[in-house]
Design a protein around this motif. Structure first.
Motif, PDB file in Angstrom:
ATOM      1  N   SER A 138      -0.647  18.540   5.739  1.00  0.00           N
ATOM      2  CA  SER A 138      -1.909  17.843   5.521  1.00  0.00           C
ATOM      3  C   SER A 138      -1.923  16.525   6.283  1.00  0.00           C
ATOM      4  O   SER A 138      -0.914  16.102   6.866  1.00  0.00           O
ATOM      5  CB  SER A 138      -2.087  17.573   4.029  1.00  0.00           C
ATOM      6  N   ASP A 139      -3.059  15.841   6.224  1.00  0.00           N
ATOM      7  CA  ASP A 139      -3.141  14.500   6.781  1.00  0.00           C
ATOM      8  C   ASP A 139      -2.338  13.549   5.899  1.00  0.00           C
ATOM      9  O   ASP A 139      -2.014  13.865   4.740  1.00  0.00           O
ATOM     10  CB  ASP A 139      -4.602  14.067   6.875  1.00  0.00           C
ATOM     11  N   GLY A 140      -1.987  12.409   6.451  1.00  0.00           N
ATOM     12  CA  GLY A 140      -1.218  11.434   5.702  1.00  0.00           C
ATOM     13  C   GLY A 140      -0.488  10.488   6.619  1.00  0.00           C
ATOM     14  O   GLY A 140      -0.704  10.484   7.845  1.00  0.00           O
ATOM     15  N   ASP A 141       0.395   9.697   6.040  1.00  0.00           N
ATOM     16  CA  ASP A 141       1.105   8.654   6.783  1.00  0.00           C
ATOM     17  C   ASP A 141       2.542   9.019   7.126  1.00  0.00           C
ATOM     18  O   ASP A 141       3.109   8.465   8.068  1.00  0.00           O
ATOM     19  CB  ASP A 141       1.142   7.359   5.952  1.00  0.00           C
ATOM     20  N   VAL A 142       3.144   9.926   6.331  1.00  0.00           N
ATOM     21  CA  VAL A 142       4.582  10.147   6.479  1.00  0.00           C
ATOM     22  C   VAL A 142       4.937  11.582   6.113  1.00  0.00           C
ATOM     23  O   VAL A 142       4.337  12.182   5.219  1.00  0.00           O
ATOM     24  CB  VAL A 142       5.377   9.140   5.608  1.00  0.00           C
ATOM     25  N   ILE A 143       5.910  12.131   6.836  1.00  0.00           N
ATOM     26  CA  ILE A 143       6.518  13.415   6.498  1.00  0.00           C
ATOM     27  C   ILE A 143       7.764  13.124   5.666  1.00  0.00           C
ATOM     28  O   ILE A 143       8.617  12.327   6.075  1.00  0.00           O
ATOM     29  CB  ILE A 143       6.893  14.200   7.764  1.00  0.00           C
ATOM     30  N   HIS A 144       7.868  13.762   4.493  1.00  0.00           N
ATOM     31  CA  HIS A 144       8.990  13.538   3.587  1.00  0.00           C
ATOM     32  C   HIS A 144       9.721  14.857   3.388  1.00  0.00           C
ATOM     33  O   HIS A 144       9.110  15.868   3.034  1.00  0.00           O
ATOM     34  CB  HIS A 144       8.484  13.007   2.243  1.00  0.00           C
ATOM     35  N   VAL A 145      11.034  14.826   3.609  1.00  0.00           N
ATOM     36  CA  VAL A 145      11.858  16.034   3.552  1.00  0.00           C
ATOM     37  C   VAL A 145      13.047  15.792   2.623  1.00  0.00           C
ATOM     38  O   VAL A 145      13.734  14.772   2.749  1.00  0.00           O
ATOM     39  CB  VAL A 145      12.373  16.421   4.959  1.00  0.00           C
ATOM     40  N   ASP A 146      13.278  16.748   1.700  1.00  0.00           N
ATOM     41  CA  ASP A 146      14.443  16.701   0.812  1.00  0.00           C
ATOM     42  C   ASP A 146      15.231  17.987   0.961  1.00  0.00           C
ATOM     43  O   ASP A 146      14.643  19.078   0.995  1.00  0.00           O
ATOM     44  CB  ASP A 146      14.009  16.568  -0.653  1.00  0.00           C
ATOM     45  N   MET A 179       0.840  -1.192   0.000  1.00  0.00           N
ATOM     46  CA  MET A 179       0.000   0.000   0.000  1.00  0.00           C
ATOM     47  C   MET A 179       0.880   1.249   0.000  1.00  0.00           C
ATOM     48  O   MET A 179       1.830   1.357   0.762  1.00  0.00           O
ATOM     49  CB  MET A 179      -0.910   0.016   1.243  1.00  0.00           C
ATOM     50  N   ASN A 180       0.570   2.171  -0.900  1.00  0.00           N
ATOM     51  CA  ASN A 180       1.347   3.398  -0.976  1.00  0.00           C
ATOM     52  C   ASN A 180       1.092   4.283   0.238  1.00  0.00           C
ATOM     53  O   ASN A 180      -0.054   4.455   0.666  1.00  0.00           O
ATOM     54  CB  ASN A 180       0.988   4.170  -2.254  1.00  0.00           C
ATOM     55  N   GLN A 181       2.170   4.838   0.770  1.00  0.00           N
ATOM     56  CA  GLN A 181       2.034   5.770   1.877  1.00  0.00           C
ATOM     57  C   GLN A 181       1.636   7.146   1.348  1.00  0.00           C
ATOM     58  O   GLN A 181       2.111   7.587   0.302  1.00  0.00           O
ATOM     59  CB  GLN A 181       3.343   5.880   2.653  1.00  0.00           C
ATOM     60  N   ARG A 182       0.754   7.805   2.092  1.00  0.00           N
ATOM     61  CA  ARG A 182       0.358   9.164   1.732  1.00  0.00           C
ATOM     62  C   ARG A 182       1.349  10.154   2.355  1.00  0.00           C
ATOM     63  O   ARG A 182       1.473  10.227   3.579  1.00  0.00           O
ATOM     64  CB  ARG A 182      -1.056   9.468   2.227  1.00  0.00           C
ATOM     65  N   ILE A 183       2.043  10.879   1.496  1.00  0.00           N
ATOM     66  CA  ILE A 183       2.999  11.872   1.978  1.00  0.00           C
ATOM     67  C   ILE A 183       2.237  13.139   2.362  1.00  0.00           C
ATOM     68  O   ILE A 183       1.388  13.623   1.612  1.00  0.00           O
ATOM     69  CB  ILE A 183       4.049  12.179   0.888  1.00  0.00           C
ATOM     70  N   ARG A 184       2.557  13.667   3.522  1.00  0.00           N
ATOM     71  CA  ARG A 184       1.911  14.905   3.986  1.00  0.00           C
ATOM     72  C   ARG A 184       2.487  16.095   3.215  1.00  0.00           C
ATOM     73  O   ARG A 184       3.705  16.230   3.120  1.00  0.00           O
ATOM     74  CB  ARG A 184       2.120  15.084   5.494  1.00  0.00           C
ATOM     75  N   THR A 185       1.600  16.944   2.721  1.00  0.00           N
ATOM     76  CA  THR A 185       2.012  18.120   1.969  1.00  0.00           C
ATOM     77  C   THR A 185       1.803  19.379   2.800  1.00  0.00           C
ATOM     78  O   THR A 185       1.090  19.372   3.807  1.00  0.00           O
ATOM     79  CB  THR A 185       1.228  18.225   0.655  1.00  0.00           C
TER      80      THR A 185
END
Length: 286
Positions: A230-238, A1-7
């Motif tokens: 936003s809501d989601g499963d994971v915080i992604h930082v680059d 299942m794809n994780q929803r990245i929080r925006t």
């Protein structure tokens, strides 16, 4: 299942202000730009090597109905309360104070000069816990877990869990995540967050992109800015050419009415009036 990245759904530049006896602050949460972010009520950064900016400190003042969290990066701050409790917080220390039904305390710099740097966060309490007896969790730097990864990323785990490491603070109603994260240039970092929980990132050094690698949802954030996610499963930082250092704050929203007056945070106007009257009568702990 794809994780929803929080925006990023909103950014707020920290606003210069002063509080109490004149301490100069940068406020990214708890200002007209963003009153509160359930369950978080306020986030201040104090950072100065000018004595006049901080030396007056925060003389005796009351709290009721919420929690104050002080995290020190440089310098020493002394906390004292009307019950005789006293602790000096130095670099890397954290104090999670549950004011509950009432506490009267002071926060005073224990230095005459040099850099004083830290954060204070206010966390709301659910209605059922607002009149709980007050308590402290005072953690020395050695008791705060620090993750040092091979890719150069470092994380201080103040509360919650990161990569299987549990934070220093426990037993908090909102099930918080509170991390101090430093990411080198040209790197990627991810942090899972419980879906439905509020989350934000406070960037206080450098810059990074939040919300997905080089995609249309990715947004650059830097320069003393709070990013509401936003809501989601994971915080992604680059990161690109700059490193970044930021706080991650996440927790279960209370979805309850907020009545707020100065150092008191309750659920109704009547409870606020009672808190003020108790303080004026000297019965803040009754």
């Amino acid at each position: 299942m794809n994780q929803r990245i929080r925006t990023v759904v909103k950014t707020v530049k920290a606003q210069a202000t002063s509080d109490s006896a004149g301490v100069r602050l940068s406020r990214s949460l708890g200002s007209p730009a963003l009153d509160y972010l359930d369950p978080f009520l306020l986030l201040d950064e104090f950072k100065s090597d000018e004595r006049s900016d901080y030396i007056a400190g925060f003389p005796d003042h009351p709290h009721r109905g919420f929690e104050t969290v002080t995290y020190m990066l440089a310098g020493v701050m002394q906390h004292k309360d009307h019950k005789g409790n006293e602790v000096n917080l130095g670099p890397g220390s954290i104090q999670w104070m549950t004011a509950g039904r009432g506490i009267i305390h002071s926060e005073t710099p224990k230095q005459e000069n040099g850099l004083l740097w830290g954060f204070q966060l206010w966390v709301n309490l659910p209605a059922k816990d607002k009149m709980t007896p007050p308590r402290y969790q005072d953690l020395h730097p050695k008791d705060v877990p620090k993750i040092e990864r091979e890719d150069g990323i470092t994380i201080r785990v103040l509360a919650g869990e990161c990569q299987g490491v549990r934070g220093a603070v426990s037993g908090i109603a909102i099930d918080p995540i509170y991390l101090d994260v430093a990411v080198p240039a040209h790197s990627t970092f991810e942090q899972p967050v419980t879906p439905g929980h509020t989350a934000c990132c406070d960037v206080f050094e450098g810059a990074a992109c939040f919300g997905g690698q080089k995609g249309p949802a990715s947004q650059a954030v830097g320069g003393r800015t709070l990013a509401v996610l936003s809501d989601g499963d994971v915080i992604h930082v680059d990161t690109a050419d700059l490193p970044v250092r930021f706080l991650i704050l996440a927790g279960r929203p209370l979805n309850e009415p907020v009545a707020r007056y100065g150092p008191f945070v309750m659920n109704t106007k009547e409870e606020i009036i009672r808190a003020v009257e108790d303080y004026q009568r000297g019965t803040v702990l009754d």
